[in-house]
Design a protein around this motif. Structure first.
Motif, PDB file in Angstrom:
ATOM      1  N   ARG A 141      22.990  36.408  26.200  1.00  0.00           N
ATOM      2  CA  ARG A 141      22.524  37.599  27.066  1.00  0.00           C
ATOM      3  C   ARG A 141      23.525  38.152  27.712  1.00  0.00           C
ATOM      4  O   ARG A 141      23.365  38.983  28.574  1.00  0.00           O
ATOM      5  CB  ARG A 141      21.386  37.242  27.987  1.00  0.00           C
ATOM      6  N   SER A 190      25.196  27.682  20.921  1.00  0.00           N
ATOM      7  CA  SER A 190      23.541  27.774  21.065  1.00  0.00           C
ATOM      8  C   SER A 190      22.869  26.888  21.689  1.00  0.00           C
ATOM      9  O   SER A 190      21.718  26.701  22.509  1.00  0.00           O
ATOM     10  CB  SER A 190      22.934  27.985  19.792  1.00  0.00           C
ATOM     11  N   THR A 191      23.515  25.326  21.623  1.00  0.00           N
ATOM     12  CA  THR A 191      23.008  24.316  22.292  1.00  0.00           C
ATOM     13  C   THR A 191      23.139  24.384  23.781  1.00  0.00           C
ATOM     14  O   THR A 191      24.517  24.330  24.330  1.00  0.00           O
ATOM     15  CB  THR A 191      23.738  22.964  21.927  1.00  0.00           C
ATOM     16  N   LEU A 192      22.185  24.560  24.391  1.00  0.00           N
ATOM     17  CA  LEU A 192      22.045  24.823  25.885  1.00  0.00           C
ATOM     18  C   LEU A 192      22.665  23.752  26.621  1.00  0.00           C
ATOM     19  O   LEU A 192      22.585  22.805  26.540  1.00  0.00           O
ATOM     20  CB  LEU A 192      20.785  24.937  26.373  1.00  0.00           C
ATOM     21  N   GLY A 220      20.984  29.024  31.741  1.00  0.00           N
ATOM     22  CA  GLY A 220      19.551  29.671  32.026  1.00  0.00           C
ATOM     23  C   GLY A 220      18.923  28.785  32.969  1.00  0.00           C
ATOM     24  O   GLY A 220      19.143  27.656  33.141  1.00  0.00           O
ATOM     25  N   ASP A 221      17.663  29.169  33.682  1.00  0.00           N
ATOM     26  CA  ASP A 221      16.997  28.426  34.295  1.00  0.00           C
ATOM     27  C   ASP A 221      16.265  27.280  33.537  1.00  0.00           C
ATOM     28  O   ASP A 221      16.077  25.903  33.914  1.00  0.00           O
ATOM     29  CB  ASP A 221      15.550  28.881  35.065  1.00  0.00           C
ATOM     30  N   GLY A 223      17.862  26.192  30.351  1.00  0.00           N
ATOM     31  CA  GLY A 223      18.941  25.445  29.908  1.00  0.00           C
ATOM     32  C   GLY A 223      19.605  24.429  30.940  1.00  0.00           C
ATOM     33  O   GLY A 223      20.133  23.364  30.802  1.00  0.00           O
ATOM     34  N   TYR A 254      12.221  30.852  27.139  1.00  0.00           N
ATOM     35  CA  TYR A 254      11.114  31.080  26.117  1.00  0.00           C
ATOM     36  C   TYR A 254       9.849  31.508  26.893  1.00  0.00           C
ATOM     37  O   TYR A 254      10.082  32.635  27.481  1.00  0.00           O
ATOM     38  CB  TYR A 254      10.912  30.187  25.055  1.00  0.00           C
TER      39      TYR A 254
HETATM   40  C1  TPP Z   1      19.627  21.664  23.968  1.00  0.00           C
HETATM   41  C2  TPP Z   1      18.960  23.117  23.414  1.00  0.00           C
HETATM   42  N1  TPP Z   1      17.585  22.776  23.510  1.00  0.00           N
HETATM   43  C3  TPP Z   1      16.688  23.961  23.125  1.00  0.00           C
HETATM   44  C4  TPP Z   1      17.048  24.888  22.680  1.00  0.00           C
HETATM   45  C5  TPP Z   1      16.261  26.037  22.368  1.00  0.00           C
HETATM   46  N2  TPP Z   1      16.309  27.196  22.961  1.00  0.00           N
HETATM   47  C6  TPP Z   1      17.074  28.275  22.788  1.00  0.00           C
HETATM   48  S1  TPP Z   1      17.164  29.243  23.917  1.00  0.00           S
HETATM   49  C7  TPP Z   1      15.976  28.351  24.918  1.00  0.00           C
HETATM   50  C8  TPP Z   1      15.411  29.009  26.243  1.00  0.00           C
HETATM   51  C9  TPP Z   1      16.531  29.030  27.123  1.00  0.00           C
HETATM   52  O1  TPP Z   1      15.958  29.668  28.570  1.00  0.00           O
HETATM   53  P1  TPP Z   1      17.080  29.688  29.487  1.00  0.00           P
HETATM   54  O2  TPP Z   1      17.789  28.578  29.721  1.00  0.00           O
HETATM   55  O3  TPP Z   1      16.070  30.116  30.794  1.00  0.00           O
HETATM   56  O4  TPP Z   1      17.948  31.043  29.058  1.00  0.00           O
HETATM   57  P2  TPP Z   1      17.202  32.477  28.765  1.00  0.00           P
HETATM   58  O5  TPP Z   1      16.817  32.510  27.228  1.00  0.00           O
HETATM   59  O6  TPP Z   1      16.109  32.730  29.700  1.00  0.00           O
HETATM   60  O7  TPP Z   1      18.499  33.262  28.933  1.00  0.00           O
HETATM   61  C10 TPP Z   1      15.796  27.206  24.362  1.00  0.00           C
HETATM   62  C11 TPP Z   1      14.368  26.355  24.667  1.00  0.00           C
HETATM   63  C12 TPP Z   1      18.508  24.878  22.531  1.00  0.00           C
HETATM   64  N3  TPP Z   1      19.297  26.205  21.949  1.00  0.00           N
HETATM   65  N4  TPP Z   1      19.382  23.901  23.040  1.00  0.00           N
END
Ligand code: TPP
Ligand code: MG
Length: 427
Positions: A141, A190-192, A220-221, A223, A254
């Motif tokens: 983002r 991408s891996t949060l 993110g909230d 991640g 999500y």
């Molecule tokens: C370790 C990991 N788990 C799950 C995912 C799948 N995934 C991608 S984005 C997302 C939601 C992330 O939400 P947030 O951290 O709040 O960020 P936002 O999208 O709100 O900016 C998920 C679960 C991932 N990319 N990496």
């Protein structure tokens, strides 16, 4: 040489009672209190709960959504020119994402598109606090941060369209690109959470070359619950590395609301467990974001370690373009739409007469013109040739990684961690 104690401005030794009495002495030894600095001028007071409706579950908001929109907090550091510059980046960020949405609808984008609508202040004002030779690790983002670091809207649009002239030469779509040569941007992972240890490593690398620098990344909230977030931030804390971590609490991961993601009141509280300062800012107030980022960067440059900054705002679209965000209660959108970061900043700048209505119109027209030219160029540029598919995504062949900040200044007979500590403090 004794290891230098980190200066945790988030921790206080006082328990709030008067000093000197036997009672206060007893409490002082057994009780610790911690402070989370909160710069907000408004503290939204509502929560989401899941309720059954018919055969399904929906989210409902509970609490007061009628509060008036707060003013922008004057920056302690930004001058008029800098504020207008940040406002321009925010506008470009938003308009570029609108253009990307249209390109997607015209079938010109390869893959999905992710939006930072409502979060432009957080992306742009945070990255603005970094010096050119410091490092950034954006998430999906944070396209505004990429613009501030020197990527053009053209680069980003070409990347989404997988064009031959895009940063990854059409071999990777969406946001997975960086520039470790000139712009000091680590490509999003991408891996949060994985960017956090990587950026900590960048700060460690600079330290080993004799420099304490600020490095910035975002989570993110959702991640922030990952294990690697804890590991990466804990490592930075222990090593006093200059990591500035923005926890972008946009209330959704999500379709999971923040209320179902963690039990602490504020995510900034997690800083206490790492032994580092935790700060809260209104994520729709560019001045608050910049000031907190600037102070965290200065702390990083002094070698005092990481800072966790929680920016509170709202993801104003779905997770990506395929997600209509039907699960978000409508009143929540209405509440945050009134707090739109660009509209608020524009009003602030006009109110302060840092921007006249004519200057504002011209600035908006300039951004539109720049964007149109970039979009037309991106659309007209060629796709990669089939033969080029065998090339590298991020580089052609292996490049040499040279130290950017110099070589370690090491005294004879020193070893290990102390050696680098000494090297830095000797400078
Ligand atoms: C370790 C990991 N788990 C799950 C995912 C799948 N995934 C991608 S984005 C997302 C939601 C992330 O939400 P947030 O951290 O709040 O960020 P936002 O999208 O709100 O900016 C998920 C679960 C991932 N990319 N990496
Ligand atoms: Mg989120």
């Amino acid at each position: 040489m004794a290891k230098k104690k980190p200066n945790h401005s988030g921790r206080q030794s006082s328990n709030g009672r008067g000093r000197g009495s036997p009672e206060s002495k007893q409490h002082a030894s057994s009780q610790r209190t911690y402070t989370i600095v909160d710069h907000r001028l408004e503290k939204p007071d509502f929560s989401l709960r899941q309720v059954r409706r018919g055969d399904g579950m929906v989210y409902e908001v509970e609490g007061d959504l009628s509060a008036p929109v707060p003013p922008i907090r004057d920056s302690k550091y930004l001058d008029k020119k800098q504020c207008v510059e940040i406002y321009r980046w925010m506008l470009l960020n938003r308009k570029m994402e609108t253009a990307l949405e249209n390109l997607y609808k015209q079938g010109k984008v390869v893959g999905g598109v992710y939006f930072g609508l409502g979060q432009e202040a957080c992306s742009c004002a945070s990255a603005y606090a970094l010096k050119p030779d410091e490092w950034l690790g954006p998430m999906i983002r944070n396209q505004g941060s990429l613009l501030v670091r020197g990527f053009s809207a053209r680069d980003i649009m070409m990347q989404y369209m997988a064009k031959a002239g895009s940063p990854t030469k059409g071999r990777d779509a969406s946001s997975h690109f960086g520039d470790i040569e000139k712009r000091n941007v680590v490509a999003p992972i991408s891996t949060l959470g994985d960017l956090i240890p990587v950026l900590s490593g960048v700060a460690l690398g600079a330290r080993l070359q004799g420099r304490n620098i600020a490095v910035m990344t975002y989570i993110g909230d959702g991640g922030q619950s990952t294990g690697v977030t804890y590991e990466g931030l804990n490592f930075a804390a222990v090593q006093n590395l200059g990591l500035v971590l923005f926890v972008e609490n946009n209330l959704w991961g999500y379709s999971t609301p923040a209320d179902m993601q963690f039990r602490v009141k504020d995510l900034a509280e997690r800083a206490i467990a790492y032994g580092i300062p935790g700060v809260i800012v209104d994520g729709t107030d560019a001045c608050q974001i910049y000031d907190a980022a600037h102070e965290a960067c200065e702390r990083a440059r002094r070698g005092e370690g990481p800072t966790l900054i929680e920016a509170k705002m709202m993801r104003m679209k779905g997770h990506a373009i395929h997600d209509a965000a039907e699960y978000v209660p409508k009143p929540l959108f209405e509440y945050w739409r009134k707090r739109d970061c660009i509209a608020r900043f524009e009003k602030y700048l006009l109110g302060k007469k840092w921007l006249t209505p004519q200057e504002n119109e011209k600035l908006i027209a300039d951004v539109d013109r720049e964007l149109e030219a970039d979009r037309d160029f991106a659309v007209a540029s060629p796709m990669p040739t089939p033969e080029s598919a065998a090339g590298g995504t991020y580089c052609e062949g292996c490049h040499e990684v040279r130290p950017k900040y110099g070589t370690p200044k090491v005294k004879k007979g020193m070893s290990g961690f102390k050696q680098t500590e000494e090297a830095v403090h000797l400078k």
